[in-house]
Design a protein around this motif. Structure first.
Motif, mmCIF file in Angstrom:
data_model
loop_
_atom_site.group_PDB
_atom_site.id
_atom_site.type_symbol
_atom_site.label_atom_id
_atom_site.label_comp_id
_atom_site.label_asym_id
_atom_site.label_seq_id
_atom_site.Cartn_x
_atom_site.Cartn_y
_atom_site.Cartn_z
ATOM 1 N N GLU A 127 0.836 -1.200 0.000
ATOM 2 C CA GLU A 127 0.000 0.000 0.000
ATOM 3 C C GLU A 127 0.874 1.254 0.000
ATOM 4 O O GLU A 127 1.904 1.308 0.671
ATOM 5 N N THR A 128 0.444 2.262 -0.729
ATOM 6 C CA THR A 128 1.086 3.574 -0.624
ATOM 7 C C THR A 128 0.277 4.485 0.285
ATOM 8 O O THR A 128 0.693 5.608 0.563
ATOM 9 N N LYS A 129 -0.885 3.982 0.734
ATOM 10 C CA LYS A 129 -1.692 4.657 1.748
ATOM 11 C C LYS A 129 -2.430 3.572 2.520
ATOM 12 O O LYS A 129 -2.928 2.621 1.923
ATOM 13 N N LYS A 135 -3.798 -2.004 -4.050
ATOM 14 C CA LYS A 135 -2.590 -2.318 -3.302
ATOM 15 C C LYS A 135 -1.494 -2.822 -4.249
ATOM 16 O O LYS A 135 -1.649 -2.764 -5.460
ATOM 17 N N GLY A 138 3.485 -0.152 -4.129
ATOM 18 C CA GLY A 138 4.742 0.356 -3.615
ATOM 19 C C GLY A 138 5.956 -0.318 -4.229
ATOM 20 O O GLY A 138 5.832 -1.276 -5.010
ATOM 21 N N LYS A 223 -2.869 10.090 -5.242
ATOM 22 C CA LYS A 223 -2.141 9.799 -4.006
ATOM 23 C C LYS A 223 -3.050 9.719 -2.782
ATOM 24 O O LYS A 223 -2.854 8.866 -1.918
ATOM 25 N N GLY A 226 -4.217 6.253 -2.529
ATOM 26 C CA GLY A 226 -3.229 5.186 -2.556
ATOM 27 C C GLY A 226 -2.831 4.769 -3.947
ATOM 28 O O GLY A 226 -2.194 3.726 -4.127
ATOM 29 N N ASP A 228 -0.496 4.947 -6.772
ATOM 30 C CA ASP A 228 0.846 5.372 -7.116
ATOM 31 C C ASP A 228 1.480 4.232 -7.896
ATOM 32 O O ASP A 228 0.924 3.137 -7.957
#
Length: 334
Positions: A127-129, A135, A138, A223, A226, A228
């Protein structure tokens, strides 16, 4: 309802674009690698009078179901009181693909494996958030560290010395391969089964520059949600992550690799990149889906819901009790 449908549409589009490239990474590999050849398969099984439905439709329905709770486990997975049987001594850890989650990727296969007697586990990672719907976005080395932690958690809970990994796209290719090579995973994994794995990266059918631009814009705008793209860029042919991973070959000693690949995959291209070459002490089974079921047109997104693919996974996990693939009709290349 309109907001839910919009979120699902964005996620489906993102999944189709999971392998966008950075221009620098693309420039680092002006000449694509020599395509890998599929292993010779047994003669095709006659087509059964069954229909497997549309895997991408099943994926979309599971994606909608995951919108209220993106961290939810699929049915049949994550019973940490499960103890492996003598017949199935290796717990199965399901590893989802880029811009996917455990629920939307594994709602089809997890119950199949659980009914077959396996202890089944499915992680969410990358996850980036926190609690993002999309998901596995990252950086791949960071995601591999999360997989390492999760495998140790499963081994501690079940008492198993090793696990079997079954993954889709990034989750069947680059990310677990990084874990096996750089995070001491080879000593803890019996087999890696990849469904349309992102091994050796992708050219995205020649649209890398366009997809890179789209993901760069989407990554900035998305962003807060999440969205990215570090993982997508890591999976581009010529990326630094790819170069580091395969510098010493494709495989790790002591691990069995099975790759289930579809000729109609337009996300990880050329599809022959998905095949692996066995190094010392490793075993590789490269399976071209259309060599088994010629009329199965399943592509990338719906492959984990394809009953033919699911049977191939079962056969890989327990080859001593392999059953013929019935070759359900899968008519759309998605």
């Amino acid at each position: 309802m309109r907001r839910v449908l919009k979120a699902a549409g964005v996620a489906l589009a993102a999944a189709a674009c999971l392998t966008a490239a950075a221009p620098a990474a693309c420039a680092a590999s002006a000449a694509p690698p020599v395509p890998r050849l599929a292993a010779v398969e047994a003669p095709p099984v006659p087509i059964a009078l069954t229909s497997g439905g549309l895997g991408a439709v099943s994926f979309g329905a599971a994606l909608l179901a995951s919108v209220p709770d993106p961290d939810r486990s699929p049915a049949g997975a994550n019973d940490f009181s499960c103890r492996p049987s003598a017949a199935h001594p290796y717990p199965v850890v399901l590893v989802h693909g880029t811009f996917e989650n455990a629920l939307d990727n594994w709602s089809g296969l997890a119950p199949v494996l659980e009914r077959a007697g396996y202890c089944v586990f499915a992680l969410n990672y990358g996850e980036t958030k926190p609690h993002a719907l999309l998901k596995a976005a990252g950086p791949i080395p960071a995601s591999a560290a999360q997989l390492a932690h999760y495998v140790d958690k499963v081994r501690a809970a079940t008492g198993a010395k090793k696990v079997d990994l079954v993954g889709h796209s990034q989750g069947g290719g680059l990310m677990p391969q990084w874990y096996l090579r750089f995070d001491k995973g080879a000593a803890k994994v019996h087999q890696l089964v990849g469904i349309n794995p992102s091994s050796h990266g992708t050219t995205a059918i020649g649209t890398i520059h366009l997809l890179d631009a789209v993901l760069d814009v989407a990554g900035q705008a998305g962003k807060p949600f999440g969205l990215d793209s570090p993982a997508a860029k890591d999976q581009t042919i010529g990326s630094p992550v790819l170069q580091q991973l395969y510098a010493k070959g494709d495989t790790e000693s002591g691990v069995t690799y099975t790759d289930i690949v579809s000729r109609t995959d337009v996300v990880v291209t050329p599809y022959t990149n998905q095949f692996l070459t066995a190094g010392p002490g490793a075993t590789v089974h490269n399976i071209l889906l259309q060599n088994v079921c010629p009329l199965d047109l399943t592509g990338h997104l719906g492959s984990s819901y394809d009953p033919n693919v699911q049977q191939l996974v079962l056969n890989a996990l327990d080859p001593a009790h392999a059953e013929p693939v019935r070759c359900a009709l899968m008519p759309l290349p998605v």
